[in-house]
Scaffold this motif. Structure first.
Motif, short mmCIF file in Angstrom:
data_model
loop_
_atom_site.label_atom_id
_atom_site.label_comp_id
_atom_site.label_asym_id
_atom_site.label_seq_id
_atom_site.Cartn_x
_atom_site.Cartn_y
_atom_site.Cartn_z
N LEU A 25 -11.96 -17.47 -83.33
CA LEU A 25 -12.41 -18.66 -82.84
C LEU A 25 -10.93 -19.57 -83.20
CD1 LEU A 25 -14.45 -21.59 -82.99
CD2 LEU A 25 -14.51 -20.65 -85.92
N LYS A 26 -10.09 -18.66 -84.01
CA LYS A 26 -9.03 -19.36 -84.26
C LYS A 26 -8.17 -19.83 -82.71
CE LYS A 26 -4.56 -20.19 -85.55
NZ LYS A 26 -4.10 -20.83 -86.24
N TYR A 27 -8.12 -18.96 -82.10
CA TYR A 27 -7.86 -19.05 -80.31
C TYR A 27 -7.94 -19.98 -79.58
CZ TYR A 27 -4.00 -15.36 -81.59
OH TYR A 27 -3.12 -15.05 -82.53
N HIS A 28 -9.77 -19.62 -79.47
CA HIS A 28 -10.38 -20.74 -79.07
C HIS A 28 -10.13 -22.42 -79.32
CE1 HIS A 28 -13.53 -22.95 -77.24
NE2 HIS A 28 -14.57 -23.87 -77.86
N ASN A 86 -6.72 -23.38 -77.97
CA ASN A 86 -6.15 -23.54 -77.13
C ASN A 86 -6.67 -24.84 -76.35
OD1 ASN A 86 -5.07 -21.06 -76.56
ND2 ASN A 86 -7.40 -20.30 -76.06
N LYS A 87 -7.91 -25.24 -77.26
CA LYS A 87 -8.00 -26.95 -77.49
C LYS A 87 -7.30 -27.94 -77.52
CE LYS A 87 -12.24 -26.46 -75.52
NZ LYS A 87 -12.91 -26.96 -74.27
N SER A 104 -6.20 -32.49 -71.05
CA SER A 104 -7.34 -32.02 -70.60
C SER A 104 -8.41 -32.30 -71.19
CB SER A 104 -7.47 -30.75 -71.01
OG SER A 104 -6.57 -29.89 -69.29
N PHE A 105 -8.04 -32.27 -73.18
CA PHE A 105 -9.14 -32.83 -73.76
C PHE A 105 -9.77 -34.55 -73.64
CE2 PHE A 105 -10.64 -33.84 -78.37
CZ PHE A 105 -10.89 -32.12 -78.21
N VAL A 106 -8.47 -35.14 -73.49
CA VAL A 106 -9.14 -36.63 -73.39
C VAL A 106 -9.53 -36.94 -72.21
CG1 VAL A 106 -7.95 -39.03 -73.15
CG2 VAL A 106 -6.51 -37.37 -74.91
N ALA A 107 -9.36 -36.39 -71.36
CA ALA A 107 -9.71 -36.19 -70.17
C ALA A 107 -10.91 -35.78 -69.48
CB ALA A 107 -9.12 -35.52 -68.76
N HIS A 123 -11.78 -34.00 -81.47
CA HIS A 123 -10.34 -33.69 -81.64
C HIS A 123 -10.30 -32.94 -83.24
CE1 HIS A 123 -6.01 -32.46 -80.89
NE2 HIS A 123 -5.80 -33.31 -81.95
N GLY A 124 -10.51 -33.80 -83.90
CA GLY A 124 -10.49 -33.44 -85.28
C GLY A 124 -11.13 -32.37 -86.08
N ILE A 125 -12.29 -31.78 -85.04
CA ILE A 125 -13.18 -30.49 -85.44
C ILE A 125 -12.48 -29.66 -84.82
CG2 ILE A 125 -15.33 -30.20 -84.73
CD1 ILE A 125 -16.28 -32.02 -84.92
N PHE A 126 -11.79 -29.95 -83.14
CA PHE A 126 -10.98 -28.68 -83.17
C PHE A 126 -9.78 -28.52 -83.61
CE2 PHE A 126 -13.90 -29.03 -79.24
CZ PHE A 126 -13.79 -27.97 -79.35
N CYS A 127 -9.42 -29.34 -84.56
CA CYS A 127 -7.94 -29.19 -84.82
C CYS A 127 -8.26 -28.26 -86.49
CB CYS A 127 -6.96 -30.84 -85.17
SG CYS A 127 -6.01 -30.30 -86.09
N MET A 128 -9.27 -28.50 -87.31
CA MET A 128 -9.44 -28.15 -88.30
C MET A 128 -10.14 -26.65 -87.96
SD MET A 128 -12.61 -28.96 -90.74
CE MET A 128 -13.85 -28.41 -89.65
#
Length: 256
Positions: free
Chosen positions: A152-155, A158-159, A165-168, A187-192
């Protein structure tokens, strides 16, 4: 073209100035009589009827999260700014993006403050834990270290490391205000998901500890933004686990 370059520079200057204000505010807060509310140990002062103290904790955490986490996401923020800078509602879109992003971290701060309050309550009622309070700090280090090895950390990492890619994948220009806010939230969720365990360390040592803020903020920025940043995650995890084990072993030999 000249207008666009100037617009980008103005945006970056404003963003850096805003971050500077956040860091300065946190430092001033730490020097004030309310500075103790940046340390989670002061949660022992909180009762079910003393909501004001908990609000101070959340406010301090919010400033800390803004100062530490926004710099780690500057590539995405600046990219989105470039994409929408010619729109008449450019300022609103950027505001919604940042509000969504920081809102996730504020929510996370509220959750861990409530959780820490519960841990303090359990510690007061449990004789063994009250006598071995060091277990909480060591467990925090151990959890943070182990999480550095999880898929999960690496997933999530990577985001965070792929802003274009994330914005697109999240921005089509339709329902643009809603999408800008949702982009910030997602983005905040993936950053968290990438950084929550390291931020938990910040919570443990106190939000007013500028040295720890700078160190952990730099580590998270390197992880997310440098070409070789992904390589430091596992060594960092190993260092945290070793640190936790060393403390536990040391206390075993020299009990408090």
């Amino acid at each position: 073209m000249w207008f666009r370059v100037r617009n980008d520079r103005v945006f970056l200057v404003l963003l850096v100035a805003l971050l500077g204000v956040a860091w300065l505010s946190l430092w001033v807060w730490g020097q004030s009589p309310y500075g103790r509310y940046l340390n989670h140990n002061a949660l022992t002062e909180v009762t079910s009827e003393d909501v004001a103290v908990l609000v101070l904790f959340v406010a301090g955490w919010s400033i800390m999260a803004f100062a530490m986490m926004l710099p780690t996401s500057l590539p995405l923020v600046t990219l989105f700014n470039t994409m929408v800078r010619d729109r008449s509602d450019h300022l609103m879109l950027m505001t919604l993006l940042l509000t969504g992003y920081l809102g996730v971290w504020v929510g996370f701060g509220i959750l861990i403050h409530v959780g820490d309050l519960a841990i303090h309550e359990v510690a007061r009622k449990t004789i063994w834990l009250a006598r071995n309070y060091w277990v909480i700090g060591v467990s925090t280090l151990m959890i943070a270290g182990i999480y550095q090895f999880t898929p999960l950390k690496y997933h999530c990492l990577n985001k965070c490391r792929s802003p274009f890619s994330f914005v697109a994948g999240h921005w089509t220009g339709k329902n643009h205000w809603r999408q800008a806010f949702r982009l910030g939230v997602d983005h905040g969720i993936f950053c968290m998901g990438c950084c929550w365990s390291l931020m938990l360390l910040m919570f443990a040592v106190g939000a007013g500890n500028i040295g720890w803020m700078l160190l952990l903020g730099a580590i998270m920025s390197i992880e997310k933004n440098m070409p070789w940043g992904r390589r430091i995650s596992r060594p960092l995890g190993a260092a945290l686990v070793t640190w936790a084990a060393a403390i536990a072993i040391g206390i075993g030999f020299y009990p408090l």
